[in-house]
Design an enzyme around this catalytic site. Structure first.
Site, mmCIF file in Angstrom:
data_model
loop_
_atom_site.group_PDB
_atom_site.id
_atom_site.type_symbol
_atom_site.label_atom_id
_atom_site.label_comp_id
_atom_site.label_asym_id
_atom_site.label_seq_id
_atom_site.Cartn_x
_atom_site.Cartn_y
_atom_site.Cartn_z
ATOM 1 N NE ARG A 1 6.204 -0.621 10.111
ATOM 2 C CZ ARG A 1 5.083 -0.651 9.386
ATOM 3 N NH1 ARG A 1 5.030 -0.020 8.229
ATOM 4 N NH2 ARG A 1 4.021 -1.308 9.801
ATOM 5 N NE ARG B 1 2.008 -4.995 10.936
ATOM 6 C CZ ARG B 1 3.084 -4.851 10.161
ATOM 7 N NH1 ARG B 1 4.257 -5.308 10.547
ATOM 8 N NH2 ARG B 1 2.974 -4.242 9.017
ATOM 9 C CE LYS C 1 -2.035 -1.171 3.880
ATOM 10 N NZ LYS C 1 -1.391 -2.477 4.186
ATOM 11 N NE ARG D 1 -4.724 -0.915 10.088
ATOM 12 C CZ ARG D 1 -3.566 -0.557 9.535
ATOM 13 N NH1 ARG D 1 -3.407 0.601 8.962
ATOM 14 N NH2 ARG D 1 -2.567 -1.392 9.556
ATOM 15 N NE ARG E 1 7.700 -2.608 6.119
ATOM 16 C CZ ARG E 1 6.374 -2.632 6.169
ATOM 17 N NH1 ARG E 1 5.663 -1.996 5.255
ATOM 18 N NH2 ARG E 1 5.754 -3.289 7.126
HETATM 19 P P1 AP5 Z 1 4.845 -1.600 1.819
HETATM 20 O O1 AP5 Z 1 4.510 -0.751 0.659
HETATM 21 O O2 AP5 Z 1 5.603 -0.975 2.942
HETATM 22 O O3 AP5 Z 1 3.538 -2.351 2.365
HETATM 23 P P2 AP5 Z 1 2.242 -1.810 3.129
HETATM 24 O O4 AP5 Z 1 1.047 -2.480 2.528
HETATM 25 O O5 AP5 Z 1 2.240 -0.314 3.175
HETATM 26 O O6 AP5 Z 1 2.506 -2.467 4.542
HETATM 27 P P3 AP5 Z 1 2.453 -1.955 6.016
HETATM 28 O O7 AP5 Z 1 3.136 -3.021 6.807
HETATM 29 O O8 AP5 Z 1 3.009 -0.565 6.173
HETATM 30 O O9 AP5 Z 1 0.953 -1.945 6.317
HETATM 31 P P4 AP5 Z 1 0.288 -2.033 7.658
HETATM 32 O O10 AP5 Z 1 -1.101 -1.738 7.265
HETATM 33 O O11 AP5 Z 1 0.478 -3.254 8.436
HETATM 34 O O12 AP5 Z 1 1.079 -0.953 8.551
HETATM 35 P P5 AP5 Z 1 0.740 0.526 9.012
HETATM 36 O O13 AP5 Z 1 2.002 1.277 9.030
HETATM 37 O O14 AP5 Z 1 -0.433 1.071 8.283
HETATM 38 O O15 AP5 Z 1 5.642 -2.877 1.256
HETATM 39 C C1 AP5 Z 1 6.119 -3.878 2.139
HETATM 40 C C2 AP5 Z 1 7.501 -4.383 1.650
HETATM 41 O O16 AP5 Z 1 7.349 -5.057 0.394
HETATM 42 C C3 AP5 Z 1 8.523 -3.258 1.387
HETATM 43 O O17 AP5 Z 1 9.796 -3.713 1.751
HETATM 44 C C4 AP5 Z 1 8.465 -3.032 -0.131
HETATM 45 O O18 AP5 Z 1 9.710 -2.604 -0.642
HETATM 46 C C5 AP5 Z 1 8.103 -4.426 -0.642
HETATM 47 N N1 AP5 Z 1 7.222 -4.391 -1.795
HETATM 48 C C6 AP5 Z 1 6.126 -3.591 -1.959
HETATM 49 N N2 AP5 Z 1 5.524 -3.848 -3.136
HETATM 50 C C7 AP5 Z 1 6.259 -4.828 -3.719
HETATM 51 C C8 AP5 Z 1 6.149 -5.548 -4.956
HETATM 52 N N3 AP5 Z 1 5.147 -5.295 -5.817
HETATM 53 N N4 AP5 Z 1 7.056 -6.498 -5.232
HETATM 54 C C9 AP5 Z 1 8.049 -6.772 -4.372
HETATM 55 N N5 AP5 Z 1 8.227 -6.139 -3.194
HETATM 56 C C10 AP5 Z 1 7.335 -5.187 -2.869
HETATM 57 O O19 AP5 Z 1 0.241 0.279 10.507
HETATM 58 C C11 AP5 Z 1 1.113 -0.094 11.536
HETATM 59 C C12 AP5 Z 1 0.352 -0.126 12.865
HETATM 60 O O20 AP5 Z 1 -0.161 1.197 13.163
HETATM 61 C C13 AP5 Z 1 -0.872 -1.035 12.927
HETATM 62 O O21 AP5 Z 1 -0.519 -2.355 13.240
HETATM 63 C C14 AP5 Z 1 -1.695 -0.355 14.021
HETATM 64 O O22 AP5 Z 1 -1.212 -0.677 15.311
HETATM 65 C C15 AP5 Z 1 -1.441 1.119 13.781
HETATM 66 N N6 AP5 Z 1 -2.439 1.756 12.889
HETATM 67 C C16 AP5 Z 1 -2.212 2.294 11.648
HETATM 68 N N7 AP5 Z 1 -3.350 2.795 11.132
HETATM 69 C C17 AP5 Z 1 -4.316 2.577 12.060
HETATM 70 C C18 AP5 Z 1 -5.718 2.856 12.102
HETATM 71 N N8 AP5 Z 1 -6.358 3.445 11.088
HETATM 72 N N9 AP5 Z 1 -6.412 2.481 13.205
HETATM 73 C C19 AP5 Z 1 -5.805 1.895 14.242
HETATM 74 N N10 AP5 Z 1 -4.477 1.582 14.270
HETATM 75 C C20 AP5 Z 1 -3.744 1.928 13.186
#
Ligand code: AP5
Length: 212
Positions: free
Chosen positions: A152, A163, A13, A84, A119
């Protein structure tokens, strides 16, 4: 242009949102980044969120809603990680913030785990790398700004599992919700980032918008 990215942790994402932001001039609003910044700045809301994030569960709605409120003052954004759950959707709707299109990135669990464990992120500019799929030119150093790359805390195996469970329990139901509204597009995101991005820019809705 109001785009919402959906999909499990590690689906890509943030990576795709960065590309859309660069090519369409929309602001990338990542709730995860906003929370991590709040922690770095010792913001009281960030400090309350920290323990939840390290466990891999959602932070309480009132914390994330308070942090997102002030960022959502634009009508050109790509939202990543918010809303979410249905309570967060309701808050958006009460604030009259509509979503034009929801891009649901679909990736199998094996790929997710390999993406998350490899990552690395720049501590200065936030650029996302992957040790194998998108490595930096110089080991441990950001190509763009020379910042140090870090892993991270919630990208460790036990937290990844939690997660994924949280996603299935609380976030997956939004796919049905936006599907019924007729604005959901499912994208097979198992290929490399260029292939996934091309599938997105090939959607009629985006084709009508100007892009580089
Ligand atoms: P990346 O693009 O970083 O993936 P992502 O989908 O953004 O993954 P996240 O882990 O950031 O999502 P998440 O929803 O768990 O975390 P968030 O920070 O929102 O890609 C991942 C890896 O793959 C990278 O190394 C990239 O280089 C590689 N890659 C990408 N695309 C690729 C491809 N096509 N081919 C090969 N490699 C590829 O949330 C973290 C925490 O915050 C949550 O657990 C929660 O505690 C809290 N939180 C966040 N938002 C909320 C909310 N709205 N409500 C409550 N708690 C929240």
């Amino acid at each position: 242009m109001k785009i919402l990215m959906m999909g499990p942790p590690g689906a890509g994402k943030g990576t795709i949102a960065e590309m859309l932001s660069e090519n369409f001039g929309v602001v990338h609003l990542s709730s995860g980044d906003i929370l991590r910044d709040a922690i770095k700045e010792n913001n009281p809301l960030g400090m309350k969120a920290k323990a939840f994030m390290e466990k891999g569960v959602l932070v309480p709605d009132e914390i994330i809603i308070e942090l997102m409120k002030e960022k959502l003052n634009t009508d050109k954004f790509v939202l990543d990680g918010f809303p979410r759950n249905l309570a967060q959707v309701k808050k958006l709707e009460e604030a009259n913030i509509g979503i034009d299109i929801v891009l649901n990135l679909q990736v199998d669990e094996e790929t997710i785990i390999s993406r998350i464990s490899g990552r690395r992120i720049c501590e200065k500019c936030g650029k996302i790398y992957h040790l194998k799929n998108m490595p930096p030119k110089k080991n441990g150093i950001c190509d763009v700004c020379g910042g140090k790359l870090y892993q991270r805390k919630d990208d460790k195996p036990q937290t990844i599992k939690e997660r994924l469970n949280t996603y299935k329990r609380q976030t997956e139901e939004l796919i049905k919700y936006y599907g019924e509204k007729g604005i959901l597009k499912n994208i097979d995101a198992g290929g490399n980032k260029e292939t996934t991005y091309a599938k997105i820019t090939d959607l009629e809705w985006l084709k009508k918008r100007r892009y580089k």
